[in-house]
Design a protein around this motif. Sequence first.
Motif, short mmCIF file in Angstrom:
data_model
loop_
_atom_site.label_atom_id
_atom_site.label_comp_id
_atom_site.label_asym_id
_atom_site.label_seq_id
_atom_site.Cartn_x
_atom_site.Cartn_y
_atom_site.Cartn_z
N ILE A 85 3.49 12.23 -11.52
CA ILE A 85 3.94 11.37 -12.63
C ILE A 85 4.05 9.90 -12.27
CG2 ILE A 85 5.12 13.20 -13.89
CD1 ILE A 85 7.68 12.43 -12.56
N ILE A 86 3.96 9.57 -10.98
CA ILE A 86 3.97 8.17 -10.56
C ILE A 86 2.68 7.90 -9.80
CG2 ILE A 86 5.13 6.40 -9.19
CD1 ILE A 86 7.74 7.76 -9.69
N SER A 87 1.75 7.24 -10.44
CA SER A 87 0.43 7.02 -9.87
C SER A 87 0.42 5.82 -8.94
CB SER A 87 -0.59 6.80 -10.99
OG SER A 87 -1.83 6.37 -10.45
N GLN A 88 0.13 6.06 -7.67
CA GLN A 88 0.02 4.97 -6.72
C GLN A 88 -1.22 4.13 -6.99
OE1 GLN A 88 0.51 6.31 -2.65
NE2 GLN A 88 2.15 7.72 -3.22
N GLU A 89 -2.28 4.78 -7.47
CA GLU A 89 -3.51 4.04 -7.77
C GLU A 89 -3.27 3.04 -8.90
OE1 GLU A 89 -3.30 7.36 -7.41
OE2 GLU A 89 -4.18 7.35 -5.40
N GLU A 90 -2.53 3.46 -9.93
CA GLU A 90 -2.22 2.55 -11.04
C GLU A 90 -1.33 1.41 -10.56
OE1 GLU A 90 -0.54 4.73 -14.24
OE2 GLU A 90 -2.35 5.90 -14.64
N ALA A 91 -0.36 1.72 -9.70
CA ALA A 91 0.54 0.68 -9.18
C ALA A 91 -0.25 -0.36 -8.38
CB ALA A 91 1.63 1.31 -8.33
N LYS A 92 -1.17 0.10 -7.56
CA LYS A 92 -1.97 -0.83 -6.75
C LYS A 92 -2.84 -1.71 -7.65
CE LYS A 92 -2.20 2.29 -2.78
NZ LYS A 92 -3.07 3.20 -1.99
N GLN A 93 -3.43 -1.12 -8.69
CA GLN A 93 -4.28 -1.89 -9.58
C GLN A 93 -3.46 -2.92 -10.36
OE1 GLN A 93 -7.55 -1.89 -9.58
NE2 GLN A 93 -7.55 -3.51 -11.13
N GLU A 94 -2.27 -2.52 -10.83
CA GLU A 94 -1.41 -3.47 -11.55
C GLU A 94 -0.96 -4.61 -10.65
OE1 GLU A 94 0.54 -0.68 -15.07
OE2 GLU A 94 1.71 -1.13 -13.27
N TYR A 95 -0.75 -4.31 -9.38
CA TYR A 95 -0.41 -5.38 -8.43
C TYR A 95 -1.55 -6.39 -8.33
CZ TYR A 95 -0.58 -7.63 -3.89
OH TYR A 95 -0.73 -8.55 -2.89
N LYS A 96 -2.77 -5.89 -8.25
CA LYS A 96 -3.92 -6.78 -8.10
C LYS A 96 -4.08 -7.70 -9.31
CE LYS A 96 -6.62 -3.62 -5.19
NZ LYS A 96 -7.83 -2.74 -5.13
N THR A 97 -3.76 -7.19 -10.50
CA THR A 97 -3.97 -7.96 -11.73
C THR A 97 -2.68 -8.61 -12.25
OG1 THR A 97 -3.67 -5.96 -13.06
CG2 THR A 97 -5.92 -6.52 -12.39
N SER A 98 -1.61 -8.54 -11.48
CA SER A 98 -0.34 -9.09 -11.94
C SER A 98 -0.40 -10.62 -11.99
CB SER A 98 0.81 -8.65 -11.02
OG SER A 98 0.60 -9.10 -9.70
N PRO A 99 0.38 -11.24 -12.89
CA PRO A 99 0.40 -12.71 -12.96
C PRO A 99 0.91 -13.31 -11.65
CG PRO A 99 2.15 -11.75 -14.30
CD PRO A 99 1.29 -10.62 -13.86
N LEU A 100 0.53 -14.53 -11.40
CA LEU A 100 0.83 -15.17 -10.12
C LEU A 100 2.33 -15.19 -9.85
CD1 LEU A 100 -0.09 -16.69 -7.61
CD2 LEU A 100 -0.06 -18.81 -8.96
N TRP A 101 3.14 -15.51 -10.87
CA TRP A 101 4.58 -15.60 -10.65
C TRP A 101 5.16 -14.27 -10.19
CZ3 TRP A 101 8.07 -12.48 -13.06
CH2 TRP A 101 7.68 -11.85 -14.24
N LEU A 102 4.66 -13.17 -10.76
CA LEU A 102 5.15 -11.85 -10.37
C LEU A 102 4.63 -11.47 -8.99
CD1 LEU A 102 6.64 -9.23 -10.97
CD2 LEU A 102 4.60 -8.41 -12.17
N LYS A 103 3.39 -11.83 -8.71
CA LYS A 103 2.82 -11.52 -7.39
C LYS A 103 3.64 -12.21 -6.29
CE LYS A 103 -1.50 -10.55 -7.30
NZ LYS A 103 -2.97 -10.58 -7.33
N LYS A 104 4.12 -13.40 -6.58
CA LYS A 104 4.97 -14.10 -5.60
C LYS A 104 6.25 -13.31 -5.32
CE LYS A 104 3.48 -18.86 -6.59
NZ LYS A 104 3.92 -20.18 -7.13
#
Length: 728
Positions: free
Chosen positions: A105-124
């Motif tokens: 129920i918690i997809s690591q693949e989705e989490a990694k992809q969302e990290y890659k496409t996250s806005p710059l402020w959140l990535k910081k």
Amino acid sequence: MKTYFILPSLCLIFLVFSHSLSFGVNSNQIKAWKAQSKRVNIIRDEYGVPHIYGKSDADAVFGLLYAQCEDDFMRVEMNYIEKLGRKAEVFGPNELANDLYIRLIISQEEAKQEYKTSPLWLKKLLHAYADGINYYLYKHPEVKPALLSHFEPWYPLLWTDGSIGAISTGSINQAEVARFYGLMGNKLSYLKRNAVDPEADLTGSNGFAVGPAKSKSGNSLFYINPHVTFYFRPEVQMSSEEGLNVYGAVTWGQFFVYQGFNRFGGWMHTSSQVDVADNYAETTRDGQHGKEYLLDGKWLPIKEQSIVLQAKGQSPHIIQVYSNHRGPIMAEREGKWISVKSYNRSIKSLIQSWARTKTKSFEEFQSVMNMRANTSNNTVYAGQHGRIAYWHGNFVPKRQPEIDWSMVQDGTKSSLDWKGVHPLKEIVQSIDPISAWIQNCNSTPFTVSGLSSPKKSQFPVYMAPDAENFRDKNAFRLFSKSGKLDLDDLIQIGYDRKLIAFEYLIPALVKAGEKRNLAANSTFGLAIDTLKKWDFQARLSSVAQTLAIQWGQKTLLKIPRKLMFGGEIDLIKSVEAYLASGKEEEMCQVLDVVLQDLHKNWGTWQVAWGELNRLQRIGNQSEFYFDDAQASYAVPFASSTWGMLPSYNSKAFPNTKKWYGVNGNSFICAVEFGPKIKAKSLLAGGQSGDIHSPHFFDQAQNYAEGKFKDVHFYLDDVLKHQKSAYHP
């Protein structure tokens, strides 16, 4: 002698160097960490509460995670070991079912992809989270992680809500997952639950808000009272030069304040029963190219993938798992595969969790609520300009209202799929009620603000299947009869000692006991007389409280639970039905057993509650171990099951006759939003998980007595109470 001095030095250099290599740390990373640490100041006050000041929001996050690791790295790490589905690597194969449940129920693949496409402020912020922990480990080579020697910036996207129960899969549990995927050969950890502990799942949280019309000062008042496992959250403040200044409770390993306040408003979450996960019975077959499921008369392919689980001391387990357009297949019932539709993590939820900490008005807070990504919580709000509000849930999928969504649905019909998410204005809520007060105790929203509460008939059941409970009745009683309140009055309500459930239960027991016609001086007769004279108030000296709670626990096991439409248990109606069922002799027989047990364990039935009910912290571990021979504090409070607002859930453990608290009131805080913030707080036990720290258990006596400390919110006040200050 020189040789002996040189060799340890060389060994230390080698150890630090190899420690750095084991993390994959290079000199540029170390240089960047050190530069960032200089932009962060951590000030610890007299209770060890860290007040973190950073140049940027990312600097504050860096300092926050470093401070969390100082206080309790074990809990930071364990929270992510769990969310990564890797507990079996630490605790052995008993945890395999839990790991598979999480991984489904918690997809690591989705989490990694969302990290890659996250806005710059959140990535910081995500990088600051990881860097703060990794810098701590670099600076403390003596700390030996159980598993995670390096933290990745995508980890927070596995756990985007700070709730202790942030995962919902409808009616599916780990046992069904284990059976379906062939893991039943292991003695699974979820089976360790004490089957004779009826209070185990009946805790919860309280949130109160008071508007200007009911406030002595004309300022809004706010009360934060989560009931969670002890030491699950620390108390923190984090500030930056980018407008962040927030105080409250943060869940170990997360970078946002989950329950707290800033200068403009405060938020408290209570666990919600709003339907946010549904189960579907799928019709399946073996097709030419694999498994298929039937939808609207068409056979569609079921997705298959392999999940690799590792258990300590075993070879890897490769599990072939299945899913369809709704979500993972997690069980089989009556020959049908059961899929789960849920929304247990998302980048949107994490953004919402952070954004609420920087809101500056009710309108901004409502705008953040309109993101509708919070799946597990109700929200109580109070603000600087006198606004108070309550939202029952937040993420609420649209469905056919006439259907009982607690039941498994027919998976062959796409018409039963979710139809989007309700707009915020459509969910159950109470904004600036005429009553000028709001209370929620994990209960129905239709009593949240007295006569000003929302009307049940106006909403579909799946929006609010929650029943009334005894805490709800108690809070409703207290706010309805109170006059205007100040901060201390609000704390007094939050710490009201009435065990209102026993107003229902004890008169029935007394009536049944008096029918026995036993001698008044018999043990049973004396016990009945003791209960008859009791005023249902919690006290350390109360023998009646000991009798009532032990009798009540055993009686709950005999009460059939009444389920409402929507699948929730109505405890109050269940109790009322039992008391009307004529089981008088059964109730007396339960008291007989209680008296026998007390005499066996204590040599007398006259045991004061304070002798039995204790607070003890003798080590920092994920499992609780207690010892009657060690020092402990007497606590007058009891489980919220009995309608007590200051919840304290305790029980006996192997080799103890005393009961020790394990969950209930954790971080508690009362706030007044005047021109200047005034707040008082209390934390279970202490800030630090280090048994050698002066803040390991320095709040224990205050906690046992319900005595709050002053919150230091403003910098000049923090500096007056500063005990240490440093860069990470």
